[in-house]
Design a protein around this motif. Structure first.
Motif, PDB file in Angstrom:
ATOM      1  N   LYS A  25       0.820  -1.230   0.000  1.00 31.88           N
ATOM      2  CA  LYS A  25       0.000   0.000   0.000  1.00 31.88           C
ATOM      3  C   LYS A  25       0.848   1.271   0.000  1.00 31.88           C
ATOM      4  O   LYS A  25       0.388   2.334  -0.390  1.00 31.88           O
ATOM      5  N   PHE A  26       2.108   1.159   0.436  1.00 32.50           N
ATOM      6  CA  PHE A  26       2.999   2.329   0.409  1.00 32.50           C
ATOM      7  C   PHE A  26       3.942   2.290  -0.806  1.00 32.50           C
ATOM      8  O   PHE A  26       4.884   3.078  -0.879  1.00 32.50           O
ATOM      9  N   GLY A  27       3.704   1.373  -1.726  1.00 35.28           N
ATOM     10  CA  GLY A  27       4.569   1.282  -2.914  1.00 35.28           C
ATOM     11  C   GLY A  27       5.999   0.945  -2.549  1.00 35.28           C
ATOM     12  O   GLY A  27       6.947   1.500  -3.114  1.00 35.28           O
ATOM     13  N   GLN A  28       6.181   0.036  -1.604  1.00 40.03           N
ATOM     14  CA  GLN A  28       7.537  -0.231  -1.086  1.00 40.03           C
ATOM     15  C   GLN A  28       8.268  -1.313  -1.885  1.00 40.03           C
ATOM     16  O   GLN A  28       7.896  -2.491  -1.862  1.00 40.03           O
ATOM     17  N   ASN A  29       9.297  -0.901  -2.609  1.00 39.09           N
ATOM     18  CA  ASN A  29      10.238  -1.809  -3.274  1.00 39.09           C
ATOM     19  C   ASN A  29      11.618  -1.282  -2.904  1.00 39.09           C
ATOM     20  O   ASN A  29      12.022  -0.217  -3.383  1.00 39.09           O
ATOM     21  N   PHE A  30      12.299  -2.007  -2.037  1.00 41.24           N
ATOM     22  CA  PHE A  30      13.510  -1.468  -1.427  1.00 41.24           C
ATOM     23  C   PHE A  30      14.782  -1.801  -2.201  1.00 41.24           C
ATOM     24  O   PHE A  30      14.862  -2.818  -2.895  1.00 41.24           O
ATOM     25  N   LEU A  31      15.784  -0.940  -2.021  1.00 40.44           N
ATOM     26  CA  LEU A  31      17.108  -1.151  -2.618  1.00 40.44           C
ATOM     27  C   LEU A  31      18.081  -1.528  -1.500  1.00 40.44           C
ATOM     28  O   LEU A  31      18.227  -0.767  -0.541  1.00 40.44           O
ATOM     29  N   PHE A  32      18.730  -2.667  -1.656  1.00 36.16           N
ATOM     30  CA  PHE A  32      19.697  -3.104  -0.640  1.00 36.16           C
ATOM     31  C   PHE A  32      21.147  -2.988  -1.127  1.00 36.16           C
ATOM     32  O   PHE A  32      22.075  -3.038  -0.337  1.00 36.16           O
ATOM     33  N   VAL A  55      12.343  11.694  -0.588  1.00 32.53           N
ATOM     34  CA  VAL A  55      10.978  11.220  -0.323  1.00 32.53           C
ATOM     35  C   VAL A  55      11.019   9.711  -0.147  1.00 32.53           C
ATOM     36  O   VAL A  55      11.567   8.999  -0.989  1.00 32.53           O
ATOM     37  N   GLY A  56      10.455   9.238   0.947  1.00 31.51           N
ATOM     38  CA  GLY A  56      10.332   7.805   1.173  1.00 31.51           C
ATOM     39  C   GLY A  56      11.649   7.100   1.446  1.00 31.51           C
ATOM     40  O   GLY A  56      12.088   6.269   0.657  1.00 31.51           O
ATOM     41  N   PRO A  57      12.295   7.400   2.583  1.00 27.51           N
ATOM     42  CA  PRO A  57      13.554   6.706   2.898  1.00 27.51           C
ATOM     43  C   PRO A  57      13.355   5.216   3.176  1.00 27.51           C
ATOM     44  O   PRO A  57      14.304   4.438   3.035  1.00 27.51           O
ATOM     45  N   GLY A  58      12.136   4.834   3.593  1.00 32.25           N
ATOM     46  CA  GLY A  58      11.906   3.424   3.931  1.00 32.25           C
ATOM     47  C   GLY A  58      12.900   2.981   4.984  1.00 32.25           C
ATOM     48  O   GLY A  58      13.139   3.695   5.973  1.00 32.25           O
ATOM     49  N   PRO A  59      13.570   1.837   4.782  1.00 37.54           N
ATOM     50  CA  PRO A  59      14.569   1.401   5.765  1.00 37.54           C
ATOM     51  C   PRO A  59      15.927   2.082   5.572  1.00 37.54           C
ATOM     52  O   PRO A  59      16.908   1.713   6.226  1.00 37.54           O
ATOM     53  N   VAL A  77      11.375  12.476   4.092  1.00 30.76           N
ATOM     54  CA  VAL A  77       9.939  12.525   4.401  1.00 30.76           C
ATOM     55  C   VAL A  77       9.347  11.143   4.157  1.00 30.76           C
ATOM     56  O   VAL A  77       9.358  10.649   3.018  1.00 30.76           O
ATOM     57  N   GLU A  78       8.861  10.525   5.202  1.00 37.08           N
ATOM     58  CA  GLU A  78       8.384   9.132   5.099  1.00 37.08           C
ATOM     59  C   GLU A  78       6.974   9.006   5.681  1.00 37.08           C
ATOM     60  O   GLU A  78       6.668   9.553   6.729  1.00 37.08           O
ATOM     61  N   MET A  79       6.155   8.230   4.977  1.00 35.09           N
ATOM     62  CA  MET A  79       4.757   8.061   5.388  1.00 35.09           C
ATOM     63  C   MET A  79       4.601   6.883   6.357  1.00 35.09           C
ATOM     64  O   MET A  79       3.684   6.871   7.174  1.00 35.09           O
ATOM     65  N   GLY A 103       5.171  11.829   7.428  1.00 34.82           N
ATOM     66  CA  GLY A 103       3.994  12.448   6.825  1.00 34.82           C
ATOM     67  C   GLY A 103       3.923  12.119   5.347  1.00 34.82           C
ATOM     68  O   GLY A 103       4.808  11.449   4.804  1.00 34.82           O
ATOM     69  N   ASP A 104       2.877  12.615   4.719  1.00 36.90           N
ATOM     70  CA  ASP A 104       2.637  12.367   3.300  1.00 36.90           C
ATOM     71  C   ASP A 104       3.381  13.437   2.483  1.00 36.90           C
ATOM     72  O   ASP A 104       3.087  14.628   2.623  1.00 36.90           O
ATOM     73  N   ALA A 105       4.313  13.007   1.631  1.00 39.33           N
ATOM     74  CA  ALA A 105       5.082  13.975   0.833  1.00 39.33           C
ATOM     75  C   ALA A 105       4.166  14.801  -0.073  1.00 39.33           C
ATOM     76  O   ALA A 105       4.475  15.952  -0.385  1.00 39.33           O
ATOM     77  N   LEU A 106       3.058  14.223  -0.479  1.00 35.75           N
ATOM     78  CA  LEU A 106       2.127  14.959  -1.342  1.00 35.75           C
ATOM     79  C   LEU A 106       1.526  16.163  -0.610  1.00 35.75           C
ATOM     80  O   LEU A 106       1.105  17.127  -1.235  1.00 35.75           O
ATOM     81  N   SER A 122      15.009  10.574  -4.834  1.00 38.98           N
ATOM     82  CA  SER A 122      14.091   9.565  -4.309  1.00 38.98           C
ATOM     83  C   SER A 122      13.993   8.341  -5.211  1.00 38.98           C
ATOM     84  O   SER A 122      14.022   8.457  -6.432  1.00 38.98           O
ATOM     85  N   ASN A 123      13.904   7.195  -4.552  1.00 40.49           N
ATOM     86  CA  ASN A 123      13.404   5.990  -5.215  1.00 40.49           C
ATOM     87  C   ASN A 123      11.908   6.046  -4.961  1.00 40.49           C
ATOM     88  O   ASN A 123      11.428   5.620  -3.915  1.00 40.49           O
ATOM     89  N   LEU A 124      11.183   6.632  -5.907  1.00 36.64           N
ATOM     90  CA  LEU A 124       9.795   7.021  -5.642  1.00 36.64           C
ATOM     91  C   LEU A 124       8.848   5.838  -5.490  1.00 36.64           C
ATOM     92  O   LEU A 124       8.974   4.841  -6.204  1.00 36.64           O
TER      93      LEU A 124
HETATM   94  N1  SAM Z   1      14.192   4.759  -0.293  1.00 41.56           N
HETATM   95  C1  SAM Z   1      13.909   3.373   0.019  1.00 41.56           C
HETATM   96  C2  SAM Z   1      14.752   2.492  -0.874  1.00 41.56           C
HETATM   97  O1  SAM Z   1      15.190   2.978  -1.920  1.00 41.56           O
HETATM   98  O2  SAM Z   1      14.954   1.337  -0.529  1.00 41.56           O
HETATM   99  C3  SAM Z   1      12.429   3.050  -0.138  1.00 41.56           C
HETATM  100  C4  SAM Z   1      11.836   3.327  -1.503  1.00 41.56           C
HETATM  101  S1  SAM Z   1      10.189   2.707  -1.697  1.00 41.56           S
HETATM  102  C5  SAM Z   1      10.107   2.522  -3.450  1.00 41.56           C
HETATM  103  C6  SAM Z   1       9.153   4.122  -1.485  1.00 41.56           C
HETATM  104  C7  SAM Z   1       9.084   4.691  -0.066  1.00 41.56           C
HETATM  105  O3  SAM Z   1       8.191   5.814  -0.072  1.00 41.56           O
HETATM  106  C8  SAM Z   1       8.549   3.728   0.968  1.00 41.56           C
HETATM  107  O4  SAM Z   1       9.355   3.779   2.116  1.00 41.56           O
HETATM  108  C9  SAM Z   1       7.138   4.265   1.294  1.00 41.56           C
HETATM  109  O5  SAM Z   1       6.705   3.979   2.604  1.00 41.56           O
HETATM  110  C10 SAM Z   1       7.319   5.744   1.057  1.00 41.56           C
HETATM  111  N2  SAM Z   1       6.089   6.452   0.683  1.00 41.56           N
HETATM  112  C11 SAM Z   1       5.032   6.004  -0.039  1.00 41.56           C
HETATM  113  N3  SAM Z   1       4.133   6.963  -0.236  1.00 41.56           N
HETATM  114  C12 SAM Z   1       4.631   8.079   0.363  1.00 41.56           C
HETATM  115  C13 SAM Z   1       4.158   9.422   0.523  1.00 41.56           C
HETATM  116  N4  SAM Z   1       3.001   9.817  -0.030  1.00 41.56           N
HETATM  117  N5  SAM Z   1       4.909  10.289   1.238  1.00 41.56           N
HETATM  118  C14 SAM Z   1       6.100   9.905   1.784  1.00 41.56           C
HETATM  119  N6  SAM Z   1       6.597   8.644   1.664  1.00 41.56           N
HETATM  120  C15 SAM Z   1       5.875   7.763   0.971  1.00 41.56           C
END
Ligand code: SAM
Length: 275
Positions: A25-32, A55-59, A77-79, A103-106, A122-124
């Motif tokens: 639901k958060f579009g999470q595809n991580f880079l390791f 935007v979206g640091p995730g882990p 900024v991370e949701m 919070g929501d980057a949008l 960002s890895n969006l």
């Molecule tokens: N940066 C990390 C990486 O490269 O492994 C994670 C990238 S992952 C594709 C997208 C990240 O954006 C997730 O951590 C997700 O929770 C976050 N995210 C999704 N929607 C978001 C929003 N509207 N505002 C901020 N972060 C958001």
């Protein structure tokens, strides 16, 4: 200064230790892969002098790479709040160079961070990537001091961003980006580089705002309206979509389709019809 960042356990280990799993639901595809994240971070122009908003640091895979590349300030900024236990370890290792905002980057106004200028990297999240980009293009057109955007998109979206008139990929996004910035695809990223792996290949795109183009633009809202209207029926001739317009004024016959008009032509039409 980067020693503490290098000494952190691998991202996958930190995720395991903190019971974090990727959420669709958060579009999470991580880079390791650190080589890959460092390649992205190194592509951010002037990273050692200009603050970076991620935007979206995730882990934190890309966040760590930005810090290792010498970023003097990163605001992430991370949701997803469940990333907090991992991100707080990176904050501790970053010696004041990293701030995380949940919070929501949008819905986050980046101007509130008070930077004279900044870069976005960002890895969006694929589900809101285009929407965020369009929002940033509007901000750039209206004077927000964004110096560069280094962004991961699905390859199909990347193709649309850099597309030129006459190609199938050319559309509203291509026009809007091209009218405020210079954009190019830096490199492809295979689906296997992500965890979990998405269905398609991705690409890193670099977008550099261009002050000359911004000055010549007029109102981006007007260009947006015209592109939405004409690309809304992209197979139709423009005289069929807007029959009241005298297309000769624009050196056009009216038999053209939206995909044949250059970004500059869209700009000219918008200035005249929606001043
Ligand atoms: N940066 C990390 C990486 O490269 O492994 C994670 C990238 S992952 C594709 C997208 C990240 O954006 C997730 O951590 C997700 O929770 C976050 N995210 C999704 N929607 C978001 C929003 N509207 N505002 C901020 N972060 C958001």
């Amino acid at each position: 200064m980067t020693d503490k960042i290098s000494s952190l356990p691998p991202v996958s280990t930190m995720m395991r230790e903190c019971d974090m799993i990727a959420k669709k639901k958060f579009g999470q595809n991580f880079l390791f892969d650190l080589n890959l994240t460092c390649r992205i971070a190194r592509a951010v122009p002037n990273i050692d002098t200009i603050p970076v908003i991620e935007v979206g640091p995730g882990p934190g895979g890309l966040t760590r790479a930005l810090l290792l590349a010498g970023a003097h300030k990163v605001i992430a900024v991370e949701m997803d709040k469940t990333t907090e236990p991992i991100l707080s370890q990176i904050i501790d290792a970053a010696d004041g160079r990293l701030t995380v905002v949940f919070g929501d980057a949008l819905k986050t106004d980046f101007s509130k961070f008070g930077f004279d200028e900044y870069a976005i990297c960002s890895n969006l999240p694929y589900n809101v990537g285009t929407e965020l980009l369009i929002q940033w293009i509007h901000k750039i057109a209206n004077g927000e001091p964004i110096k560069s955007l280094t962004l991961m998109f699905q390859r199909e979206v990347a193709d649309r961003i850099v597309a030129r008139p006459g190609s199938n990929a050319y559309g509203r996004v291509s026009v809007l980006v091209n009218l405020v910035a210079d954009a190019k695809i830096l490199f492809n990223v295979p689906r296997t580089a992500f965890t979990p792996a998405p269905k398609v290949t991705s690409a890193v795109v670099q977008i550099i705002p261009n002050t000359e183009k911004i000055k010549a633009l007029g109102k981006i809202e007007s260009v947006e309206k015209i592109t939405a209207k004409l690309f809304g029926m992209r197979r139709k001739m423009i005289r069929g979509i807007m029959p009241d317009v005298d297309w000769n004024v624009f050196d056009l016959s009216g038999t053209e389709r939206a995909e044949n008009l250059t970004p500059e032509k869209f700009c000219e039409i918008a200035k005249k019809l929606l001043p």
